[in-house]
Motif scaffolding. Structure first.
Motif, mmCIF file in Angstrom:
data_model
loop_
_atom_site.group_PDB
_atom_site.id
_atom_site.type_symbol
_atom_site.label_atom_id
_atom_site.label_comp_id
_atom_site.label_asym_id
_atom_site.label_seq_id
_atom_site.Cartn_x
_atom_site.Cartn_y
_atom_site.Cartn_z
ATOM 1 N N SER A 1 0.831 -1.208 0.000
ATOM 2 C CA SER A 1 0.000 0.000 0.000
ATOM 3 C C SER A 1 0.873 1.269 0.000
ATOM 4 C CB SER A 1 -0.904 -0.071 1.232
ATOM 5 O OG SER A 1 -1.508 1.139 1.473
ATOM 6 N N ALA B 1 11.510 -10.955 -2.284
ATOM 7 C CA ALA B 1 12.048 -11.489 -1.028
ATOM 8 C C ALA B 1 12.059 -13.018 -1.023
ATOM 9 C CB ALA B 1 11.213 -10.972 0.139
ATOM 10 N N LYS C 1 7.263 1.110 10.794
ATOM 11 C CA LYS C 1 7.330 1.555 12.191
ATOM 12 C C LYS C 1 8.006 0.516 13.083
ATOM 13 C CE LYS C 1 2.926 1.917 11.647
ATOM 14 N NZ LYS C 1 1.649 2.563 11.794
HETATM 15 P P1 NDP Z 1 1.471 -4.053 2.682
HETATM 16 O O1 NDP Z 1 1.144 -5.351 3.303
HETATM 17 O O2 NDP Z 1 0.464 -3.402 1.817
HETATM 18 O O3 NDP Z 1 2.834 -4.184 1.833
HETATM 19 C C1 NDP Z 1 3.959 -4.774 2.378
HETATM 20 C C2 NDP Z 1 5.093 -4.825 1.375
HETATM 21 O O4 NDP Z 1 6.155 -5.617 1.924
HETATM 22 C C3 NDP Z 1 4.731 -5.499 0.061
HETATM 23 O O5 NDP Z 1 5.545 -4.977 -0.945
HETATM 24 C C4 NDP Z 1 5.077 -6.961 0.317
HETATM 25 O O6 NDP Z 1 5.282 -7.688 -0.872
HETATM 26 C C5 NDP Z 1 6.362 -6.795 1.102
HETATM 27 N N1 NDP Z 1 6.657 -7.883 1.997
HETATM 28 C C6 NDP Z 1 5.798 -8.584 2.762
HETATM 29 N N2 NDP Z 1 6.459 -9.478 3.519
HETATM 30 C C7 NDP Z 1 7.785 -9.337 3.222
HETATM 31 C C8 NDP Z 1 8.973 -9.982 3.678
HETATM 32 N N3 NDP Z 1 8.944 -10.957 4.593
HETATM 33 N N4 NDP Z 1 10.152 -9.589 3.166
HETATM 34 C C9 NDP Z 1 10.216 -8.615 2.231
HETATM 35 N N5 NDP Z 1 9.103 -7.963 1.749
HETATM 36 C C10 NDP Z 1 7.911 -8.324 2.261
HETATM 37 O O7 NDP Z 1 1.897 -3.081 3.881
HETATM 38 P P2 NDP Z 1 1.682 -1.513 4.009
HETATM 39 O O8 NDP Z 1 2.163 -0.820 2.783
HETATM 40 O O9 NDP Z 1 0.336 -1.227 4.522
HETATM 41 O O10 NDP Z 1 2.678 -1.183 5.212
HETATM 42 C C11 NDP Z 1 4.083 -1.194 5.046
HETATM 43 C C12 NDP Z 1 4.735 -0.612 6.298
HETATM 44 O O11 NDP Z 1 4.355 0.758 6.414
HETATM 45 C C13 NDP Z 1 4.282 -1.280 7.598
HETATM 46 O O12 NDP Z 1 5.343 -1.277 8.502
HETATM 47 C C14 NDP Z 1 3.174 -0.369 8.101
HETATM 48 O O13 NDP Z 1 3.032 -0.426 9.492
HETATM 49 C C15 NDP Z 1 3.697 0.979 7.648
HETATM 50 N N6 NDP Z 1 2.676 1.993 7.448
HETATM 51 C C16 NDP Z 1 1.671 1.771 6.545
HETATM 52 C C17 NDP Z 1 0.684 2.728 6.341
HETATM 53 C C18 NDP Z 1 -0.369 2.533 5.303
HETATM 54 O O14 NDP Z 1 -1.165 3.464 5.081
HETATM 55 N N7 NDP Z 1 -0.461 1.419 4.628
HETATM 56 C C19 NDP Z 1 0.667 3.983 7.118
HETATM 57 C C20 NDP Z 1 1.817 4.133 7.981
HETATM 58 C C21 NDP Z 1 2.761 3.164 8.155
HETATM 59 P P3 NDP Z 1 4.096 -8.467 -1.666
HETATM 60 O O15 NDP Z 1 2.848 -7.702 -1.448
HETATM 61 O O16 NDP Z 1 4.593 -8.423 -3.092
HETATM 62 O O17 NDP Z 1 4.058 -9.859 -1.121
#
Ligand code: NDP
Length: 387
Positions: free
Chosen positions: A11, A55, A120
């Motif tokens: 996201s 990953a 975070k």
């Molecule tokens: P999502 O679940 O939407 O996306 C996570 C991302 O990380 C994807 O690209 C996913 O890949 C990848 N991913 C998942 N697991 C792994 C792993 N084990 N190793 C490497 N890459 C991995 O998360 P968000 O974007 O919602 O959140 C991301 C971070 O930002 C979190 O820490 C969240 O707390 C923080 N955050 C998010 C907000 C938001 O509005 N969404 C607001 C503020 C902070 P794939 O999908 O291709 O599997």
């Protein structure tokens, strides 16, 4: 400017991509994702990235196929992710979800990058280490969590010594008015529907349980160096004010904006300038009213647990986050109920109180990882007994 995005397919990653594709002064070094290799390949082609990394080793063939003929390098696995973070870049978005985001962020700081920190969990688990690493390499962390970006912006030109308190807001999530009995029966489908923000599944459920706000309280302490008593959370269902900073003369500076993460991401991307962003402008007359209420730590124990963790310091943040990740996995898998998540985290922390490592100062990534692992094992055992 050379940029890399970790967690590009998520996201936050997509919102970052949307801002980057509008710029013509960007050179994309690395984009990383998890299982969504189709989307990762599309992004890499559009931004003409040097490197795309998944990953997961088993996703390598699919990514390789999707990028055939593009000239974009392809890699897979944890080591490849770390190597990608070591490629020189000026601005690096840390948007992997969970503790998996910690090491890549560290490596980006070690090469002196500006780290736009959405993950975070990095500050919660290894805050002192991260801040030390930042200073050691003359790197910089710009907060991307909307609340912390708001505080950061309210502090521009101010002396942190003049800050009396920081108030971060919480929407209250989908279960704001729910009784404890109802909360006990809350389903996954209900928990993953946020009233105001479109986010990844895990943070959305964490918002419903207020574990997200709990992480953010700890994140505020780590990033701004405040005492726990100076940090408050207030429920603000409209999600228009993201945070407020109270100064010693009684003034309270609020940061307002539409609930759109491109705001905070764009601020970090353009910092220290402010440039135009494709976000909605607020119509205050149409909004009419903003309301606030005190959070209820009885129905949402995550906030109380966060206070305990802040008082314990040391590795308590790493234990808290790891136990929370286990609890969330269990809830998503349908093995435990909604309220069981907080109970599981509390039992894990309580049981680790006898371990001197819980409160010992955070000195190395290894000790953080060891506590993370230990807390996952303890939480896993309790979870098995609860299921
Ligand atoms: P999502 O679940 O939407 O996306 C996570 C991302 O990380 C994807 O690209 C996913 O890949 C990848 N991913 C998942 N697991 C792994 C792993 N084990 N190793 C490497 N890459 C991995 O998360 P968000 O974007 O919602 O959140 C991301 C971070 O930002 C979190 O820490 C969240 O707390 C923080 N955050 C998010 C907000 C938001 O509005 N969404 C607001 C503020 C902070 P794939 O999908 O291709 O599997």
């Amino acid at each position: 400017m050379r940029v890399s995005v970790f967690g590009a397919t998520g996201s936050i990653g997509e919102s970052t991509f949307d801002l980057l594709r509008r710029r013509d002064d960007i050179r994309t070094v690395a984009l990383t994702g998890g299982r969504n290799v189709t989307r990762l390949a599309e992004q890499a082609r559009e931004l003409r990235a040097e490197l795309a990394v998944t990953a997961h080793d088993d996703c390598y063939p699919a990514l390789k196929d999707a990028l055939a003929g593009s000239g974009i390098e392809v890699a897979a696995g944890t080591e490849a992710l770390i190597a990608a973070a070591e490629r020189p870049a000026d601005w690096v978005m840390s948007a992997i979800v969970g503790a998996a985001g910690l090491v890549p962020g560290f490596r980006a700081l070690a090469q002196g990058a500006t780290l736009a920190l959405a993950n975070k969990e990095s500050l919660v688990t290894a805050g002192p280490l991260l801040m030390r690493e930042t200073a050691r390499h003359s790197a910089r962390i710009l907060p991307v969590d909307s609340e912390h970006s708001a505080v950061f912006q309210a502090l521009v030109g101010e002396d942190i010594a003049a800050v009396e308190r920081v108030i971060i807001t919480a929407s209250g999530g989908p279960f704001r008015g729910w009784s404890k009995d109802r909360l006990a029966k809350a389903t996954l489908a209900q928990a993953q529907t946020h009233p105001n923000w479109a986010m990844g599944q895990r943070i959305t459920i964490d918002s419903a349980s207020m574990f997200n706000k709990a992480l953010e309280l700890i994140e505020t302490r780590e990033y701004f160096g405040l005492e726990p008593a100076q940090i408050e959370a207030v429920v603000h269902p409209q999600s228009i004010i993201h945070a407020l900073v109270g100064f010693r003369d009684g003034a309270l500076m609020a940061h307002m904006g539409a609930p759109d993460m491109r705001h905070a991401i764009g601020y970090a991307l353009n910092w220290p300038e402010r440039s135009e962003l494709p976000v909605a402008r607020l119509d205050l007359a149409q909004l009419g009213q903003l309301s606030f209420e005190a959070p209820d730590p009885d129905r949402f124990p995550a906030l109380r647990l966060a206070r305990e963790v802040m008082e314990l310091r040391g590795h308590a943040g790493a234990a808290f986050n790891a136990a929370k990740e286990v609890a969330l996995d269990q809830f998503i898998a349908g093995r435990i109920g909604f309220l069981d998540m907080a109970a599981l985290v509390e039992r894990t922390i309580d049981s680790l109180l006898s371990d001197s490592g819980l409160t010992s100062p955070v000195e190395s990534l290894e000790s953080v990882m060891a506590m993370d692992q230990m807390a996952r094992e303890v939480a896993g055992r309790f979870a098995a007994a609860m299921a």
